[in-house]
Design a protein around this motif. Sequence first.
Motif, PDB file in Angstrom:
ATOM      1  N   PHE A   1       0.840  -1.196   0.000  1.00 14.90           N
ATOM      2  CA  PHE A   1       0.000   0.000   0.000  1.00 14.90           C
ATOM      3  C   PHE A   1       0.874   1.244   0.000  1.00 14.90           C
ATOM      4  O   PHE A   1       2.078   1.186   0.257  1.00 14.90           O
ATOM      5  CB  PHE A   1      -0.959   0.001   1.192  1.00 14.90           C
ATOM      6  N   GLN A   2       0.242   2.360  -0.290  1.00 13.12           N
ATOM      7  CA  GLN A   2       0.926   3.649  -0.344  1.00 13.12           C
ATOM      8  C   GLN A   2       0.505   4.491   0.862  1.00 13.12           C
ATOM      9  O   GLN A   2      -0.629   4.406   1.336  1.00 13.12           O
ATOM     10  CB  GLN A   2       0.558   4.393  -1.640  1.00 13.12           C
TER      11      GLN A   2
ATOM     12  N   ARG B   1      -3.164   6.419   4.725  1.00 16.55           N
ATOM     13  CA  ARG B   1      -3.245   5.686   3.464  1.00 16.55           C
ATOM     14  C   ARG B   1      -3.441   6.690   2.344  1.00 16.55           C
ATOM     15  O   ARG B   1      -4.139   7.702   2.499  1.00 16.55           O
ATOM     16  CB  ARG B   1      -4.406   4.686   3.499  1.00 16.55           C
TER      17      ARG B   1
ATOM     18  N   TRP C   1       4.835   2.134   1.444  1.00 14.41           N
ATOM     19  CA  TRP C   1       4.705   1.998   2.898  1.00 14.41           C
ATOM     20  C   TRP C   1       6.052   2.013   3.608  1.00 14.41           C
ATOM     21  O   TRP C   1       6.196   2.645   4.657  1.00 14.41           O
ATOM     22  CB  TRP C   1       3.950   0.707   3.223  1.00 14.41           C
TER      23      TRP C   1
END
Length: 413
Positions: A175-176, A223, A263
């Motif tokens: 995820f970013q 997020r 992440w």
Amino acid sequence: MTGTNWAGNLTYHATALHQPCSIEELSALVTAAPSVRALGSRHSFNAIADTTGVQVSVAGLPPVVEVNSSAREVAVSAGLRYGELVEQLDVAGWALHNLASLPHISVAGAIATGTHGSGDHNGSLASSVAGLELVTADGTVRAVRRGDPDFDGMVVSLGLLGVVTTVTLDIVPTFQIRQDLYEGVAWEAIEADLDAITGSAYSVSLFTDWGDDGAGQAWVKSRADAVPSEAFFGAAPATRQLHPLPDELADVTTAQLGAAGPWWDRLPHFRLGFTPSNGEELQTEYLVPRQHAVEALRAVRTLAPLVQPHLFISELRTIAADTLWLSPSHSVDCVAIHFTWRMHVAEIAAVLPVLDAALAPYSARPHWGKVFDTSPEQLAAAYPRIAEFRAMADRLDPNRKFANAQTDRWLTR
């Protein structure tokens, strides 16, 4: 003697440091040695890794990063540092749920001491452990998995049960994260809205020097698909990259100002490419149950004149509860109160008993890898499973091969 810890405040008393290249070599070494302590990346500030026998590092064992996508797990060699793992994991499409502020610490060392990242819904790094393999006192290799009878006692182990060789970790899809910083969160807002502040993003850190103005900086990690609002509890958005210490250059910190990134390059405060030198600092941290957090912060604020002359900065974070017996967040959601001290060794030694006494009424548990002065009686009261842990350690290591003077004091019968 085998050198010093990262901070340089401790010189180890070990007679030798061994770095075996195979499990067989490690097993033979453990079997033969009357006293052994595992040594990680040396980022502990107390004598937890010291011994009058031999130290052993597993950093020389063959590196392992084995992703099991169907199980959503990764098996890694215990001596790897998180920074050596994260990019490989990301390329495979996976992530860890959280990281500490520095990615340069070893996997096994961080887990054994209950090290954590931040976030209301994020457990400590140890909470993601699904399995362990370790060499026990008689040289045999033992594997345990989540759900086994001893498992919850064996993860945060203080190095007392054996030398961990492989760790299996839970993973999540990659995820970013975006990182937005704000300046000037008043104590009034912190006390009135602490739950809302820490719950406003995936991870929130507040930095303070305990002055009357409150937290000088808030690091808000979200997020990438959850855009934070411009207003943050009365604080102003930062317009430049910041370091937690206002007078330090920010070129070593991870990207801020809302720029989304992977992440592993946002959850830590400091960049993977930044290699910390031996640090002229000490660290202390207490985790207190969330229901006591505001009262605990008020208690520390009354000590500001005592604390400030020796302080670089304090950080306030949150950690979700877990089931691990010696985890500082065992069974309760916590707020962590962290102190990064100047290298005033004697002065800090005098401050710690006062700080410990001030936080004791709030069921504070110290971080096992930092400096603290909590008595064995207080530790026994704070950890309801500590007697069971001692019994397990006695069973797995009856001759107390893996104990040392520090762990003996903490776990006094």
